[in-house]
Design a protein around this motif. Sequence first.
Motif, mmCIF file in Angstrom:
data_model
loop_
_atom_site.group_PDB
_atom_site.id
_atom_site.type_symbol
_atom_site.label_atom_id
_atom_site.label_comp_id
_atom_site.label_asym_id
_atom_site.label_seq_id
_atom_site.Cartn_x
_atom_site.Cartn_y
_atom_site.Cartn_z
ATOM 1 N N ALA A 236 35.668 47.628 -104.416
ATOM 2 C CA ALA A 236 35.549 49.455 -104.244
ATOM 3 C C ALA A 236 35.475 49.613 -102.777
ATOM 4 C CB ALA A 236 34.273 49.337 -105.029
ATOM 5 N N ARG A 237 34.840 48.788 -101.954
ATOM 6 C CA ARG A 237 34.552 49.340 -100.614
ATOM 7 C C ARG A 237 35.909 49.060 -99.773
ATOM 8 N NH1 ARG A 237 31.754 52.259 -97.646
ATOM 9 N NH2 ARG A 237 33.940 53.048 -98.121
ATOM 10 N N GLU A 238 36.791 48.152 -100.172
ATOM 11 C CA GLU A 238 38.121 48.303 -99.634
ATOM 12 C C GLU A 238 38.843 49.552 -99.957
ATOM 13 O OE1 GLU A 238 39.476 44.242 -100.689
ATOM 14 O OE2 GLU A 238 38.064 43.250 -99.435
ATOM 15 N N LEU A 239 39.041 49.654 -101.163
ATOM 16 C CA LEU A 239 39.920 50.827 -101.634
ATOM 17 C C LEU A 239 39.545 51.966 -101.049
ATOM 18 C CD1 LEU A 239 40.746 49.168 -105.259
ATOM 19 C CD2 LEU A 239 42.408 49.419 -103.295
ATOM 20 N N THR A 240 38.130 52.343 -101.204
ATOM 21 C CA THR A 240 37.686 53.754 -100.878
ATOM 22 C C THR A 240 37.953 53.916 -99.368
ATOM 23 O OG1 THR A 240 35.313 52.642 -100.832
ATOM 24 C CG2 THR A 240 36.135 53.914 -102.612
ATOM 25 N N ARG A 241 37.830 52.814 -98.379
ATOM 26 C CA ARG A 241 37.960 52.916 -97.159
ATOM 27 C C ARG A 241 39.511 53.183 -96.701
ATOM 28 N NH1 ARG A 241 35.294 48.634 -95.514
ATOM 29 N NH2 ARG A 241 33.424 49.771 -95.042
ATOM 30 N N GLU A 242 40.347 52.358 -97.527
ATOM 31 C CA GLU A 242 41.825 52.607 -97.485
ATOM 32 C C GLU A 242 42.303 54.020 -97.784
ATOM 33 O OE1 GLU A 242 45.874 50.901 -99.473
ATOM 34 O OE2 GLU A 242 43.790 49.689 -99.754
ATOM 35 N N PRO A 273 27.860 51.214 -98.434
ATOM 36 C CA PRO A 273 28.286 52.534 -99.004
ATOM 37 C C PRO A 273 28.387 53.585 -97.943
ATOM 38 C CG PRO A 273 25.865 52.230 -99.231
ATOM 39 C CD PRO A 273 26.353 51.023 -98.764
ATOM 40 N N ASP A 274 29.165 54.797 -98.349
ATOM 41 C CA ASP A 274 29.125 55.793 -97.543
ATOM 42 C C ASP A 274 27.646 56.586 -97.557
ATOM 43 O OD1 ASP A 274 31.605 55.522 -96.171
ATOM 44 O OD2 ASP A 274 32.478 55.298 -98.229
ATOM 45 N N ALA A 275 27.370 56.411 -99.031
ATOM 46 C CA ALA A 275 25.901 57.118 -99.340
ATOM 47 C C ALA A 275 25.482 56.330 -100.606
ATOM 48 C CB ALA A 275 26.234 58.697 -99.816
ATOM 49 N N MET A 276 24.155 56.377 -100.657
ATOM 50 C CA MET A 276 23.623 55.768 -102.010
ATOM 51 C C MET A 276 22.160 56.730 -102.315
ATOM 52 S SD MET A 276 21.091 52.687 -100.509
ATOM 53 C CE MET A 276 19.913 52.859 -99.366
#
Length: 431
Positions: A236-242, A273-276
């Motif tokens: 999830a972290r890799e794909l959202t950043r991509e 995360p970008d936000a939590m």
Amino acid sequence: MNETAIATHGRHAAAPAADGAVDVLTGGDSGAEWLARYNGALLGVFGTPQRVLVRGSGCYVWDADGTRYLDLLGGIAVNALGHAHPFVTSVVSSQLATLGHISNFFTSPTQVALAEKLLALAQAPAGSRVFFTNSGTEALEAAVKLARRNSTTGRRRILALDGAFHGRTMGALALTSKKAYREPFEPLPAGVEHIPFNDTDALREAMDGSVAALVLEPIQGEAGVRPLSPEYLRTARELTREHGALLILDEVQSGIARTGHWFAHQAVDGVVPDAMTLAKGLGGGFPVGALVTFGEDVSGLIGAGQHGTTFGGNPVATAAGLATLHALESMGALQHASDVGAYLRAGLTAVDGVAAVRGEGLLIGFDLDGEHAPAAVQAALAAGFIINATGPSTLRLAPPLILTTEQAATLLDALPAILRTAQTPAREASA
């Protein structure tokens, strides 16, 4: 901190004078009388309550008829330090006697200090910021607005997971997957799509440049304490950043030391995360929530005048948050939650009638070998324990983080009889 110190960390009996003051305001009816009055005065969104609780101390509560219960739900992961914790009580009382509420035209030292403390615990990078709310669902509303602000380049989709629970207000409800919660209030805010839980292939297929945000619970609490795998969170972290999407983690239930980490995602290396969103345990029982944004770019998505709240971040709430975090640090809550949680999970696995056990720290779900979880809740209550059913076959524990192994052992000792009692109606019905 040793077991004796943990056991006394939140112990506090209500003073007779305080009890008397409450009696003056409410009267002193029995539990049945209070419930009759409840049904005549309150909107029935919760049904009839199981008991009328009047006092708490540490991990125990007492009802209006004087019966004591071991609270293994903690107000649904709220009472991180149990009930009537003396330090939190004294800090809240002192702050209320000094400065209770101010508008958001002003700030207070407790607001600034709690924001700084959360950023430090989150190991957030420079440019990270905090917005305080009153609850978890309000924190999710702020997160939805953050996602919408990431939509200015044509991104319109927000992804959430099957089984997700993010709150009951309209934006948070759009992220929540349960049809029974959603359908009576449709149409909900548009653009939210639910994808299969913990399925990296489905995530890869859904993710592209049209996604503004992916909203995840590292551990789905209301769905029966279902953890996302480390692989899923990393993907999830890799794909959202991509793809330029925000990764927003809902840590309302899993945050504030509950899983043996300050925030559940910290168990997975490389996942920031970008936000939590936070709430529940943050105030130790006092209503307070927060949206934490990570880094200057994300924090800059919402500017002056684009969001607000009347009570969020008030001096009393933020004082409660500071006191709670201080007390949790002082008692070594991360290690303690990890140790007692491991003890409970191991003990539950050995109980006849328990089919599966999940969770981290003191956020635990366990499946039964039949659909008698609601009956088990009632049998447990009759035996002096407060637990919760998240489905027909699943029970949840989210006790105060001061719970001792000795207290946990009393549940493990009583659980076989509780489950036998719960199974009896089902057997009689099938006979």
